[in-house]
Design an enzyme around this catalytic site. Structure first.
Site, PDB file in Angstrom:
ATOM      1  N   GLY A  88      60.145  74.849  -2.005  1.00 61.16           N
ATOM      2  CA  GLY A  88      58.895  75.392  -2.526  1.00 61.16           C
ATOM      3  C   GLY A  88      58.646  76.807  -2.049  1.00 61.16           C
ATOM      4  O   GLY A  88      59.572  77.599  -1.862  1.00 61.16           O
ATOM      5  N   SER A  89      57.389  77.119  -1.812  1.00 60.35           N
ATOM      6  CA  SER A  89      57.018  78.505  -1.483  1.00 60.35           C
ATOM      7  C   SER A  89      57.493  78.950  -0.110  1.00 60.35           C
ATOM      8  O   SER A  89      57.423  80.137   0.208  1.00 60.35           O
ATOM      9  CB  SER A  89      55.509  78.671  -1.590  1.00 60.35           C
ATOM     10  OG  SER A  89      55.093  78.531  -2.938  1.00 60.35           O
ATOM     11  N   THR A  90      57.969  78.013   0.747  1.00 64.17           N
ATOM     12  CA  THR A  90      58.523  78.458   2.027  1.00 64.17           C
ATOM     13  C   THR A  90      59.800  79.265   1.810  1.00 64.17           C
ATOM     14  O   THR A  90      60.271  79.933   2.738  1.00 64.17           O
ATOM     15  CB  THR A  90      58.835  77.251   2.938  1.00 64.17           C
ATOM     16  OG1 THR A  90      59.825  76.423   2.313  1.00 64.17           O
ATOM     17  CG2 THR A  90      57.580  76.422   3.203  1.00 64.17           C
TER      18      THR A  90
END
Length: 647
Positions: free
Chosen positions: A326-328
């Site tokens: 995801g956004s990590t």
């Protein structure tokens, strides 16, 4: 009739010749026998003496003592404890069924153990001992000893067995041992003789299995005198074996226990990595299980329960689990663009809530969009459109290469079972694996850690540590072997542009400390320990156009297995990083609401080395944190009591 002298002389000559011939034959036979006896008694004396000695003297193996496992502070994680067992010698027992009946009236015998023992007795010589019951307590041993006259052929014995004082806390790191099975032997080309000792224990999973060669040790031997039937008469001498190596791990037992308690019964994992040395300070995986059950022999019902649990307690999620990051992952996409000189920190992208790519809309999580955003704002508010745009400029191959430099898509060399490689896909990978061309939409998905992109919690912690330090920090689990320190995982410089690295770190700091940052609610108040981090929410289902038009279904309204994964990565202190943390909560919903508070609590616990003061938390969280700390303290006391009982 009287014979004349001539006839008598001829008869005498014939008799003499016959006597000489017979005497010659006898002499030849006697000579041959003498020569044969000399050959056997003199020339072959050594060989027959050896054969006679081997028939009289047997060599018996002595199981080695398995090496212990400690945490970084010397706390015992795996040790050997006296194990009492009851054995039976069939020829001494007489009526075996009656003896077993008498024994069952004294102590409780497992029917499965009895069936196994009876089968083994039928296959084994009558003078060999067969184990009836293992891991029994002293009270049962005492009952058997007192009633020995009524139990012919029954003998109580003492040996060593593996014990894990910390129970479930380290099950997914250390693993467990168990008796050698036929399946274990079938996997070995030339099994050592010691592995054929009945009930001999070897590592089955985890560190116990991967470092079996070090932990097992070398078997000893004893010479025993046996009679013609093979029964032992006396012990002549013995040579003690070499105990297994003692391993000291990099993990902190108290921090590990805190993480397991903090994760609770969620299907989740967390990794704490020392930024300076690469030491793995903790690797939590929840829910867990008690490895002592496997050592003693887990019941079929209990094992089935673990296998069928949808939260997968037997899996070490911290290293085996792979998830869309995801956004990590957005820091990687940004670094690929920065290093390629395609953008600057102040360049902006307009986010209307979606980006049109090849006739398909790729949506931002914020339906109305973020407007004009630069790199720091995009990371702080986790704008998806910004990274779609970057990815189309830089391309998947460079993003994939950058991901691998930061540890994603790389199998890290750890002595654990099934360490996942993850996946940092590129064009060649899709063609090789799927036989398909890479699409521009695949690049857009990969830029925000979706699509084919996969990472484990361990890899996310490594990525975060490398961002924090600018070095190729490598995870290390074994600190020393028999007191000999193992190489550090501090790593070499990544050879990245330091200005670009500082840009990414500042943006991560804003995520946690700017009021508009997605993790602001989970910030650390203590100035000396300010945290930099990144939230992540990864989808596990496709959202249709019709659902978007009608309104995306909330996670809490979906079945558990269809909810988004919640992720958070962070490091602290911001100006001098000591620890990097990654947390993944399976189907936990939003990273900011579910994973970030857990990661913040774990990071504070690691930084303080004990229960952090409430002043380190935002004021709105202090009552909740206080109640949590009290609950965890009670659970710790309970676990310590149970652990001392096992030891």
């Amino acid at each position: 009739m009287r014979r004349n002298p001539r006839e008598l002389m001829m008869l005498n000559r014939v008799s003499t010749r016959r006597a000489l011939l017979l005497g010659g034959v006898q002499l030849a036979f006697a000579g041959g026998l003498a020569m044969r006896m000399r050959y056997l008694q003199v020339d072959q004396a050594d060989q027959f003496r050896l054969l006679a000695e081997e028939n009289r003297i047997n060599i018996r193996l002595i199981p080695p003592t398995r090496g212990k496992i400690f945490d970084r502070n010397g706390n015992v994680l795996a040790q050997n404890s006296p194990s009492y067992r009851i054995v039976i010698v069939r020829e001494d027992a007489g009526d075996v069924d009656q003896v077993l009946q008498n024994l069952s009236e004294l102590i409780e015998l497992d029917p499965e153990d009895l069936d196994r023992a009876q089968n083994e007795m039928r296959r084994s010589p009558p003078f060999l001992p067969v184990t009836l019951a293992d891991q029994i307590d002293w009270n049962d041993i005492s009952k058997v000893a007192v009633n020995a006259p009524a139990l012919p052929g029954i003998t109580p014995e003492v040996g060593l067995t593996r014990v894990y004082p910390r129970g479930a806390d380290f099950a997914n790191v250390i693993g467990y041992v168990g008796p050698v099975s036929d399946y274990d032997l079938s996997k070995m080309e030339d099994p050592e003789p010691v592995l054929r000792i009945p009930r001999f224990q070897i590592g089955k999973v985890g560190l116990e299995a991967k470092r079996e060669d070090m932990l097992r040790g070398k078997a000893g031997a004893k010479r025993v005198e046996v009679n013609a039937t093979g029964r032992v008469m006396r012990e002549l001498d013995r040579r003690e074996g070499q105990p297994g190596a003692d391993l000291q791990l990099t993990v902190d037992a108290e921090l590990q226990a805190y993480i397991q308690a903090r994760l609770g019964q969620d299907s989740a994992s967390a990794v704490v990595l020392d930024c300076e040395t690469g030491d793995l300070r903790a690797m939590g995986s929840s829910p867990s299980f008690d490895p002592n059950l496997f050592v003693r022999g887990i019941s079929v019902a209990d094992y089935r329960g673990l296998l069928e649990d949808p939260y997968r307690p037997l899996a070490s999620k911290s290293v085996q689990g792979v998830y869309p990051p995801g956004s990590t992952f957005k820091m990687i996409t940004a670094m690929a663009a920065l290093e390629d000189g395609l953008i600057g920190p102040d360049d902006t992208v307009y986010c209307p809530g979606y980006l049109e790519v090849s006739g398909r809309r790729f949506h931002c999580w914020r339906r109305g969009g973020h407007g004009h955003v630069d790199l720091q704002t995009s990371l702080k508010q986790s704008c998806d459109v910004y990274y779609y745009d970057l990815a189309l400029k830089v391309g998947i191959d460079k993003i994939s290469a950058m991901a691998q430099r930061f540890g994603i898509g790389v199998r890290h060399d750890l002595p654990l079972s099934a360490v996942a490689r993850g996946l940092a896909p590129d064009r060649d990978w899709k063609q090789r694996v799927h036989g398909q061309d890479w699409l521009i939409g695949d690049t857009a998905n990969a830029s925000i850690g979706q699509g084919y992109m996969l990472a484990s919690p361990l890899q996310l912690a490594v990525m975060t540590a490398r961002i924090a330090t600018g070095r190729t920090v490598t995870p290390r689990l074994i600190k020393s072997i028999d007191g000999i320190e193992q190489p550090s995982g501090a790593g070499e410089p990544l050879e990245m542009n330091e200005t670009n690295m500082r840009t990414i770190r500042r943006a991560m700091y804003a995520v946690s400390n700017d009021r508009r940052g997605t993790a602001y609610g989970s910030r650390i108040i203590e100035d000396a320990f300010r945290m930099a981090g990144k939230t992540g929410t990864s989808q596990v289902r496709n959202i249709t156009a019709a659902e978007r038009a009608a309104g995306v279904t909330r996670n809490e309204d979906l079945p558990w297995e269809r909810r988004d994964h919640a992720l958070f990565v962070c490091f602290a202190p911001y100006d001098k990083p000591r620890y990097a943390v990654s947390v993944v909560i399976e189907h936990g919903g939003g990273g900011s609401s579910a994973a970030a508070p857990v990661a913040r609590d774990i990071l504070l616990q690691a930084l303080y080395g004990d229960t952090p003061p409430l002043t380190a938390y935002p004021a709105k969280d202090r009552d909740r944190v206080k109640a949590l700390q009290e609950r965890l303290h009670r659970e710790k006391l309970r676990r310590d009591t149970e652990g001392s009982g096992r030891a």
